[in-house]
Design an enzyme around this catalytic site. Structure first.
Site, mmCIF file in Angstrom:
data_model
loop_
_atom_site.group_PDB
_atom_site.id
_atom_site.type_symbol
_atom_site.label_atom_id
_atom_site.label_comp_id
_atom_site.label_asym_id
_atom_site.label_seq_id
_atom_site.Cartn_x
_atom_site.Cartn_y
_atom_site.Cartn_z
ATOM 1 N N PHE A 177 0.846 -1.187 0.000
ATOM 2 C CA PHE A 177 0.000 0.000 0.000
ATOM 3 C C PHE A 177 0.886 1.243 0.000
ATOM 4 O O PHE A 177 1.780 1.382 0.829
ATOM 5 C CB PHE A 177 -0.904 0.019 1.228
ATOM 6 C CG PHE A 177 -2.047 -0.954 1.164
ATOM 7 C CD1 PHE A 177 -2.114 -1.934 0.174
ATOM 8 C CD2 PHE A 177 -3.064 -0.904 2.096
ATOM 9 C CE1 PHE A 177 -3.168 -2.825 0.117
ATOM 10 C CE2 PHE A 177 -4.131 -1.789 2.055
ATOM 11 C CZ PHE A 177 -4.182 -2.755 1.069
ATOM 12 N N GLU A 178 0.623 2.162 -0.903
ATOM 13 C CA GLU A 178 1.404 3.385 -1.015
ATOM 14 C C GLU A 178 0.472 4.587 -1.094
ATOM 15 O O GLU A 178 -0.754 4.444 -1.084
ATOM 16 C CB GLU A 178 2.314 3.320 -2.249
ATOM 17 C CG GLU A 178 3.296 2.152 -2.227
ATOM 18 C CD GLU A 178 4.187 2.094 -3.455
ATOM 19 O OE1 GLU A 178 4.229 3.089 -4.208
ATOM 20 O OE2 GLU A 178 4.813 1.049 -3.688
ATOM 21 N N GLY A 179 1.070 5.757 -1.196
ATOM 22 C CA GLY A 179 0.306 6.978 -1.438
ATOM 23 C C GLY A 179 -0.844 7.156 -0.480
ATOM 24 O O GLY A 179 -0.667 7.202 0.728
#
Length: 601
Positions: free
Chosen positions: A387-389
């Site tokens: 999971f990013e951003g």
């Protein structure tokens, strides 16, 4: 008249006796600060956010001085709680060097005091005084710098005034004795010692790791590496202060597996992402053609049908985009061949463009259902969370990583625990957060008093902590990152050995979250940690040349070839390396994997 003469004679005799013996004895003035010259390291002192260190030069007196370094929102405060006498006058002094250096006392019971110097240069003496309140028995003396300023020096701290000694006055307890350490498993050590009279609690210290506080004369330390020596010391604490450290006790943990649930990874593993659902400049690589060097292969990526649906889908790259892509049947056969050879194949969920926000229980349940379908269809070993951003964009309500309340985080934890329970002990769970979401929690976390700082900073910490017993590997992305403050209070930048050493040391040592020593993020086991790097300069900002990668590994696993950053321990059980990506490594002539194979054999 005779009676008056008798009284006068008695008074004269009493006066003569007074003149001969002096006034009644009073408590003598004494220097009450313990280790004020820092000749015994930091014994007796507590420095915020690991900001303090003892140096041998420059010093004002003796052979040592305190060097403390402000970083981020921490002002490098070093303090000591001292036992004093009520309703008494005290004088506090110290010699300092640097700009904006403060000396003060709090908890006086009257008016707390401080003084400071704003000019750098030669050693300067700071002096202030106070009177204790009628019921005050302890005060805290401290020194600190200022935000954004360089390191400062402090030496020869004294607090001179009446010695509170005597019956009824609180005193720090004596150092614990009889410390024994017994390894009860490859990852656990049991400690016992003789109780110290008057102790309210005990502090357990181990090889630079975050201290552990207990209230009984015993402790169980977990999260250790197999076949690794550890040295422990214990101090006793009460309202009057902390005792000296006990004699050390050293024990070596037995060999054995440390993997949660026994996923059977090699002692040192190479993890790589395989571009299976898209193409880029690195070119497409068939699963069957992935070299045997790769122990964990993450299929990039499973992506959501929408940001908040929780519904995850995975498909192979279209032929129009990826010439030479295998058929689904060929791909599944290649996956099973890798697994038969002892490799782990995972579905990686998210990525840069795949925003996943499990903000509702419906999204949580859809996540579990859809991910399970992918695992079952392709016969996979587990899940990688990438999971990013803005995937954790709603992580604004949590101020304690141990008790998250943000729905996106609570639901993610619950979903992953459900998947682990569904597939059993062989389920492999890995995570690949960015440094922003992990190490930056050392400075900022939650929506507390940290100004305009993005509240997602450190937002992975509650997820990692809640799943630490289920987590197979954490490989933080040590790239595409700004400078990060290490446990030494210094900023470290991408691309060199120091950055990887400092970032990994935080995971293996533990760290106070947002500088709050009541919220210490516990260390992970070395076998749970791999270092994440880009395979080539094309793969991401922060590419690190192989020679620098080897220096970081040397420093962390052998305590040799260290640069300016000195880690708090030695971890020969460090699991290995992760890279973005297998495809980019092929593009770079397999430099990354060849270096890994050469280093670990």
């Amino acid at each position: 008249m005779r009676r008056a003469l008798s009284l006068l004679s008695a008074a004269a005799l009493a006066a003569a006796a007074f003149l001969a013996s002096g006034p009644p004895a009073a408590a003598a003035d004494a220097d009450l600060v313990r280790n004020g010259g820092f000749e015994s390291g930091l014994d007796g002192w507590n420095c915020s956010a690991g900001s303090g260190a003892v140096v041998s030069a420059p010093v004002h007196g003796g052979g040592s001085a305190l060097r403390a370094t402000p970083a981020g929102q921490d002002n490098a405060r070093c303090s000591q709680t001292v036992t004093v006498k009520p309703d008494s006058a005290y004088t506090l002094t110290a010699w300092v060097q640097g700009a904006y250096v403060y000396l003060g006392a709090s908890g006086t019971g009257t008016t707390d005091v401080s003084t400071w110097t704003q000019t750098p240069g030669a050693w300067k003496q700071l002096t202030t005084g106070f009177r204790t309140g009628p019921a005050t028995t302890t005060v805290t003396v401290y020194t600190h710098g200022w935000y954004g300023q360089p390191a400062h020096l402090t030496d020869d701290v004294t607090l001179v005034g009446p010695d509170p000694g005597g019956p009824g006055q609180p005193q720090p307890p004596a150092a614990p004795t009889g410390l024994t350490a017994t390894a009860t498993s490859p990852g656990t050590v049991a400690l016992t010692w003789t109780a110290s009279a008057g102790a309210a609690s005990y502090t357990v210290r181990r090889d630079g790791a975050a201290p552990l506080t207990v209230t009984t004369p015993s402790a169980t330390v977990t999260g250790l590496a197999p076949a690794t020596p550890y040295t422990f010391r214990v101090s006793a604490v009460n309202a009057a202060g902390e005792s000296p450290l006990s004699a050390p006790a050293t024990v070596t943990t037995p060999p054995g597996g440390g993997d949660p649930g026994g996923p059977a990874l090699p002692a040192h593993a190479l993890v790589g992402y395989l571009h299976t659902s898209f193409a880029n400049g690195s070119g497409y690589l068939r699963m069957a053609d992935v070299p045997a060097s790769w122990d964990v292969i993450d299929l990039a990526f499973g992506e959501p049908t929408s940001a908040t649906s929780g519904d995850i889908r995975f498909q192979l790259c279209p032929v129009s985009e990826c010439p030479g892509v295998e058929t689904p049947a060929e791909f599944k056969a290649a996956v099973q061949a890798k697994r038969a050879a002892g490799k782990k194949v995972l579905i990686s969920i998210g990525g840069q463009n795949g925003q996943v926000q499990l903000t509702t229980t419906a999204a949580r349940d859809a996540f579990v259902s859809s991910v399970s379908k992918i695992i079952d269809e392709y016969g996979l070993d587990g899940v990688d969370i990438d999971f990013e951003g803005h995937s954790l964009s709603l992580a604004t309500g949590d101020t304690d990583f141990r008790n998250p309340t943000t729905p996106a985080i609570v639901n993610l934890i619950a979903a992953l625990k459900t998947l682990k329970a569904r597939y059993g002990p062989g389920f492999v769970l890995t995570m690949a957060p960015e440094t922003f979401f992990v190490q930056l929690g050392y400075q900022y976390y939650g929506s507390g008093p940290w100004g305009g700082q993005d509240p997602r900073a450190g937002a992975y910490l509650p997820v990692i902590h809640a799943l630490r017993d289920d987590l197979t590997l954490l490989h933080v992305q040590d790239y595409n990152s700004g400078p990060i403050t290490g446990l030494d209070g210094q900023y470290h930048s991408m691309g060199g050995a120091d950055f990887h050493t400092a970032m990994t040391d935080m995971l293996l040592t533990g760290f106070p979250v947002a500088g709050d020593t009541s919220r210490v993020f516990p260390p992970l086991r070395p076998d749970q940690v791999a270092i994440g790097l880009p395979a080539t300069p094309n793969a991401g900002n922060g590419h690190t040349p192989p020679a620098e990668v080897d220096k970081a590994l040397d420093c962390l696993t052998k305590r040799v070839n260290c640069g300016t950053y000195q880690p708090h321990g030695t971890w020969p059980g460090l699991r290995g390396l992760m890279t973005w990506s297998v495809n980019w490594d092929r593009f770079g002539g397999w430099e990354f994997s060849r270096n890994f194979d050469a280093y670990f054999g």
